[in-house]
Design a protein around this motif. Structure first.
Motif, mmCIF file in Angstrom:
data_model
loop_
_atom_site.group_PDB
_atom_site.id
_atom_site.type_symbol
_atom_site.label_atom_id
_atom_site.label_comp_id
_atom_site.label_asym_id
_atom_site.label_seq_id
_atom_site.Cartn_x
_atom_site.Cartn_y
_atom_site.Cartn_z
ATOM 1 N N HIS A 3 -32.387 2.142 -0.418
ATOM 2 C CA HIS A 3 -31.622 3.230 0.198
ATOM 3 C C HIS A 3 -30.444 3.659 -0.682
ATOM 4 O O HIS A 3 -29.533 4.332 -0.205
ATOM 5 C CB HIS A 3 -31.117 2.814 1.582
ATOM 6 C CG HIS A 3 -32.162 2.941 2.659
ATOM 7 N ND1 HIS A 3 -33.189 2.033 2.805
ATOM 8 C CD2 HIS A 3 -32.349 3.892 3.620
ATOM 9 C CE1 HIS A 3 -33.950 2.395 3.825
ATOM 10 N NE2 HIS A 3 -33.473 3.521 4.321
ATOM 11 N N THR A 20 -27.362 10.067 0.617
ATOM 12 C CA THR A 20 -27.327 8.718 0.040
ATOM 13 C C THR A 20 -25.911 8.322 -0.334
ATOM 14 O O THR A 20 -25.458 7.204 -0.048
ATOM 15 C CB THR A 20 -28.224 8.656 -1.209
ATOM 16 O OG1 THR A 20 -29.574 8.911 -0.824
ATOM 17 C CG2 THR A 20 -28.137 7.266 -1.854
ATOM 18 N N SER A 21 -25.175 9.237 -0.964
ATOM 19 C CA SER A 21 -23.807 8.915 -1.397
ATOM 20 C C SER A 21 -22.891 8.675 -0.205
ATOM 21 O O SER A 21 -22.059 7.769 -0.229
ATOM 22 C CB SER A 21 -23.247 10.058 -2.255
ATOM 23 O OG SER A 21 -23.215 11.277 -1.526
ATOM 24 N N THR A 56 -20.576 0.689 2.938
ATOM 25 C CA THR A 56 -19.938 -0.307 2.066
ATOM 26 C C THR A 56 -18.529 -0.598 2.548
ATOM 27 O O THR A 56 -18.070 -1.744 2.505
ATOM 28 C CB THR A 56 -19.906 0.196 0.608
ATOM 29 O OG1 THR A 56 -21.241 0.390 0.141
ATOM 30 C CG2 THR A 56 -19.211 -0.818 -0.295
ATOM 31 N N LEU A 84 -31.761 -2.587 1.078
ATOM 32 C CA LEU A 84 -30.519 -1.890 0.747
ATOM 33 C C LEU A 84 -30.653 -1.132 -0.575
ATOM 34 O O LEU A 84 -30.215 0.007 -0.697
ATOM 35 C CB LEU A 84 -29.364 -2.898 0.671
ATOM 36 C CG LEU A 84 -28.912 -3.516 1.996
ATOM 37 C CD1 LEU A 84 -27.850 -4.594 1.749
ATOM 38 C CD2 LEU A 84 -28.366 -2.463 2.941
ATOM 39 N N ARG A 85 -31.279 -1.763 -1.559
ATOM 40 C CA ARG A 85 -31.447 -1.108 -2.859
ATOM 41 C C ARG A 85 -32.350 0.119 -2.729
ATOM 42 O O ARG A 85 -32.141 1.130 -3.405
ATOM 43 C CB ARG A 85 -32.005 -2.083 -3.884
ATOM 44 C CG ARG A 85 -31.012 -3.174 -4.288
ATOM 45 C CD ARG A 85 -31.522 -3.953 -5.494
ATOM 46 N NE ARG A 85 -31.688 -3.088 -6.643
ATOM 47 C CZ ARG A 85 -30.712 -2.730 -7.474
ATOM 48 N NH1 ARG A 85 -29.481 -3.173 -7.253
ATOM 49 N NH2 ARG A 85 -30.943 -1.950 -8.504
ATOM 50 N N PHE A 144 -28.198 1.677 -2.435
ATOM 51 C CA PHE A 144 -27.037 0.795 -2.588
ATOM 52 C C PHE A 144 -27.109 0.107 -3.946
ATOM 53 O O PHE A 144 -28.126 -0.483 -4.309
ATOM 54 C CB PHE A 144 -27.004 -0.252 -1.469
ATOM 55 C CG PHE A 144 -26.677 0.304 -0.120
ATOM 56 C CD1 PHE A 144 -25.379 0.334 0.344
ATOM 57 C CD2 PHE A 144 -27.684 0.824 0.693
ATOM 58 C CE1 PHE A 144 -25.072 0.854 1.593
ATOM 59 C CE2 PHE A 144 -27.388 1.355 1.929
ATOM 60 C CZ PHE A 144 -26.079 1.371 2.386
ATOM 61 N N THR A 148 -23.956 5.224 1.538
ATOM 62 C CA THR A 148 -23.531 4.034 0.804
ATOM 63 C C THR A 148 -22.012 3.869 0.832
ATOM 64 O O THR A 148 -21.503 2.755 0.932
ATOM 65 C CB THR A 148 -24.008 4.100 -0.657
ATOM 66 O OG1 THR A 148 -23.551 5.320 -1.261
ATOM 67 C CG2 THR A 148 -25.516 4.031 -0.737
ATOM 68 N N HIS A 153 -22.197 -2.202 -4.472
ATOM 69 C CA HIS A 153 -22.175 -1.951 -3.033
ATOM 70 C C HIS A 153 -22.604 -3.204 -2.263
ATOM 71 O O HIS A 153 -21.945 -3.632 -1.311
ATOM 72 C CB HIS A 153 -23.136 -0.813 -2.662
ATOM 73 C CG HIS A 153 -22.695 0.537 -3.116
ATOM 74 N ND1 HIS A 153 -23.572 1.519 -3.506
ATOM 75 C CD2 HIS A 153 -21.462 1.082 -3.255
ATOM 76 C CE1 HIS A 153 -22.913 2.600 -3.854
ATOM 77 N NE2 HIS A 153 -21.632 2.359 -3.708
#
Length: 409
Positions: A84, A124-125, A132, A81-82, A86, A128, A90
């Protein structure tokens, strides 16, 4: 109900997690952000410590996850997750909302889904933000379904200013999205829209029937920002005009006017679809506990949720309040919401305090009113019956122990 819920037999870990609220500190992930899968394989003690100290798991649960080979997978999921984009915040939110995500295999299950969504152009924004808010999307297995639900949620969360009038007509997907956007523009909050969006229920899939149902609910005066508005929409949508007339006729035979029924519907829309058999069984249960027919009618008019309660729960709560605490049945009729309160977490602890005060002669000979004991916040109850004895610190401590103990004295 939800297509995103993984069906079938639940694994042992999931059974535990369903009864476990993960308490996370967003900063807890910072120290673990650079932890690799190889690091977790250095020993059980590190993994268990990581789960307990960083994620807030109990030692027992942490050890269980490790012994079922979930410990390594858990850390690899967090690392994935990190990678990608997050953030700690998140990830904290995702795990609290959808803890079963940690049961997915990072490489064979979760990674392909994230790569697929990224390949479709999700930034990405955007990725996430959407995942989330609705992490259950990651529970979908097939790419086609994953794409469809992701797009649905994206329309609500990201493309909030898109006009639903420009959407193509005819398809179930188009109609569903159009209808959800209509509800959004009426003021239905996002937290109520998303379940409709990912639900298999057809309430938002039609066009003419949806519009007709929506008109009825609005004319009845339901406030769009409330859960009852959505619930009323569901109930009206699933019941035909013929069925509704049959329901009104049935309740008429029980002594309720058509106006009574619709007033009850406004208070609790979910009571209307109940079968005649369930309603008759409910009446029998209440009468068997000492309620008269008139008292039962008053009870249901004021709090129609009473019809939804199981006979066993109603019996336990009524017997405790009437037989153990000596409140008359009419007190329950005057305060019907008490039948919906949790017996072990709310009713019994407060009643134990009252018993303790009476045994010390601090309440006089008369039992306080049911409403003053149960129909108030914890703060108001403690102020009224515990903190008023602040001069006696020992007594206050004893009463607090009784209150937090939750056992019948």
């Amino acid at each position: 109900m939800f297509s995103l819920i993984i069906r079938g037999r639940k694994p042992l870990e999931l059974h535990k997690w369903l009864n476990f609220r993960v308490s996370l500190n967003p900063s807890a992930f910072s120290s673990a952000s650079d932890v690799s899968l190889q690091d977790t394989q250095k020993g059980n003690s590190f993994t268990v410590s990581y789960l307990v100290e960083s994620l807030g798991f109990t030692t027992k649960l942490a050890e269980s996850i490790w012994t079922t080979d979930k410990g390594c997978n858990l850390v690899s999921v967090l690392a994935l997750l990190r990678s990608h984009g997050f953030t700690d915040s998140h990830i904290s939110t995702i795990i609290k909302t959808y803890p079963r995500l940690l049961l997915q295999d990072a490489e064979s299950s979760l990674a392909p889904k994230l790569r697929f969504l990224t390949s479709r152009g999700a930034s990405t924004s955007e990725l996430t933000e959407i995942l989330t808010k609705v992490p259950k999307i990651l529970g979908i297995k097939k790419d086609k379904a994953l794409s469809r639900y992701y797009d649905f949620v994206r329309e609500i969360i990201v493309v909030a200013d898109k006009s639903y009038y420009s959407l193509p007509e005819g398809s179930a997907q188009g109609n569903k999205l159009r209808n959800v956007l209509v509800l959004r523009d009426m003021g239905v909050p996002q937290r109520l829209l998303l379940p409709l969006l990912i639900s298999n229920h057809h309430v938002c899939c039609g066009k003419e029937k949806f519009e007709e149902t929506l008109k009825k609910v609005v004319e009845m005066g339901f406030e769009p920002a409330t859960f009852r508005f959505v619930e009323a929409l569901r109930m009206h949508y699933q019941l035909s005009d013929k069925t509704i007339q049959e329901k009104l006729s049935f309740y008429g035979k029980l002594g309720f006017s058509e106006g009574d029924v619709w007033e009850m519907f406004k208070k609790n829309p979910s009571f209307l679809p109940l079968s005649e058999k369930n309603v008759l069984n409910s009446i029998e249960a209440y009468l068997g506990l000492g309620f008269t027919r008139d008292e039962f009618a008053v009870l249901v008019k004021c709090h129609p949720q009473c019809l939804n309660y199981s006979a066993e729960l109603v019996k336990r709560k009524t017997e405790f309040l009437v037989k153990d605490m000596n409140w008359p049945v009419k007190s329950l009729v005057s305060n019907p919401t008490v039948l919906g309160y949790n017996l072990e977490k709310r009713t019994i602890p407060r009643c134990n305090v009252i018993k303790a005060l009476m045994s010390e002669g601090l309440l006089g000979s008369e039992l306080p009113s049911l409403g003053s004991v149960l129909v108030c916040t914890d703060h108001a109850f403690l102020k009224r019956y515990v903190m008023k004895h602040g001069d006696d610190k020992k007594l206050v401590a004893e009463l607090m122990a009784v209150f937090t103990g939750g056992h019948v004295s």
